[in-house]
Motif scaffolding. Structure first.
Motif, PDB file in Angstrom:
ATOM      1  N   THR A  20       0.742  -1.183  -0.221  1.00 50.64           N
ATOM      2  CA  THR A  20       0.211  -0.096   0.194  1.00 50.64           C
ATOM      3  C   THR A  20       0.542   1.498  -0.127  1.00 50.64           C
ATOM      4  O   THR A  20       0.967   2.163  -0.582  1.00 50.64           O
ATOM      5  CB  THR A  20      -0.586   0.220   1.286  1.00 50.64           C
ATOM      6  N   LEU A  82      -3.028   8.852   6.328  1.00 55.53           N
ATOM      7  CA  LEU A  82      -4.364   7.263   6.416  1.00 55.53           C
ATOM      8  C   LEU A  82      -3.491   6.482   6.740  1.00 55.53           C
ATOM      9  O   LEU A  82      -4.729   5.480   7.276  1.00 55.53           O
ATOM     10  CB  LEU A  82      -4.950   8.162   5.280  1.00 55.53           C
ATOM     11  N   ILE A  83      -2.915   5.513   6.129  1.00 50.79           N
ATOM     12  CA  ILE A  83      -2.326   4.727   6.450  1.00 50.79           C
ATOM     13  C   ILE A  83      -1.283   4.243   7.112  1.00 50.79           C
ATOM     14  O   ILE A  83      -1.419   3.206   8.300  1.00 50.79           O
ATOM     15  CB  ILE A  83      -1.351   4.960   4.898  1.00 50.79           C
ATOM     16  N   LYS A  85      -2.442   6.359  10.724  1.00 50.35           N
ATOM     17  CA  LYS A  85      -2.924   6.121  11.414  1.00 50.35           C
ATOM     18  C   LYS A  85      -4.326   5.283  10.599  1.00 50.35           C
ATOM     19  O   LYS A  85      -4.399   3.984  12.163  1.00 50.35           O
ATOM     20  CB  LYS A  85      -4.837   7.581  11.092  1.00 50.35           C
ATOM     21  N   HIS A  86      -4.364   4.460   9.998  1.00 51.42           N
ATOM     22  CA  HIS A  86      -5.471   3.186   9.769  1.00 51.42           C
ATOM     23  C   HIS A  86      -4.479   1.865  10.602  1.00 51.42           C
ATOM     24  O   HIS A  86      -5.036   0.889  11.416  1.00 51.42           O
ATOM     25  CB  HIS A  86      -5.502   2.629   8.689  1.00 51.42           C
ATOM     26  N   TYR A  87      -3.005   1.864  10.242  1.00 52.64           N
ATOM     27  CA  TYR A  87      -2.599   0.185   9.960  1.00 52.64           C
ATOM     28  C   TYR A  87      -1.548   1.003  11.683  1.00 52.64           C
ATOM     29  O   TYR A  87      -1.389  -0.391  12.738  1.00 52.64           O
ATOM     30  CB  TYR A  87      -1.223  -0.031   9.174  1.00 52.64           C
ATOM     31  N   ALA A  89      -3.181   2.505  14.770  1.00 54.64           N
ATOM     32  CA  ALA A  89      -4.360   2.516  15.709  1.00 54.64           C
ATOM     33  C   ALA A  89      -3.934   1.595  16.929  1.00 54.64           C
ATOM     34  O   ALA A  89      -3.947   0.050  16.626  1.00 54.64           O
ATOM     35  CB  ALA A  89      -5.406   3.495  14.922  1.00 54.64           C
TER      36      ALA A  89
END
Length: 89
Positions: A20, A82-83, A85-87, A89
């Motif tokens: 990603t 965003l990456i 924050k998403h991974y 968290a």
């Protein structure tokens, strides 16, 4: 009793995150490549006397090219955050 969230990633998940990140960088490079092509084409149109009737088109290309680069940089930074924050968290 509260359960602890297992934050360790298996290899498949870690590789997916890396893919990603690399896809995000490739997308930025596509924006950058587009910027270079538009800028180069615009400058060429403005500098060559053969294309005097296309001068306004050259000016438009020179003006639009930094906008394309700015969109690419903003998108790169936004998706990177965003990456994370998403991974993370």
């Amino acid at each position: 009793m509260s359960e602890e969230k297992n934050t360790s990633l298996i290899t498949r998940d870690w590789l997916a995150i890396e893919r990603t990140k690399l896809a995000n960088e490739r997308t930025f490079l596509a924006y950058f490549r587009t910027f270079i092509v538009l800028l180069g084409t615009g400058v060429t149109i403005l500098k060559l006397e053969i294309f005097t009737e296309l001068k306004s088109f050259g000016i438009i290309l020179v003006i639009v090219s930094p906008v394309i680069l700015l969109i690419g940089v903003i998108r790169l930074i936004y998706v990177r955050k965003l990456i994370r924050k998403h991974y993370n968290a």
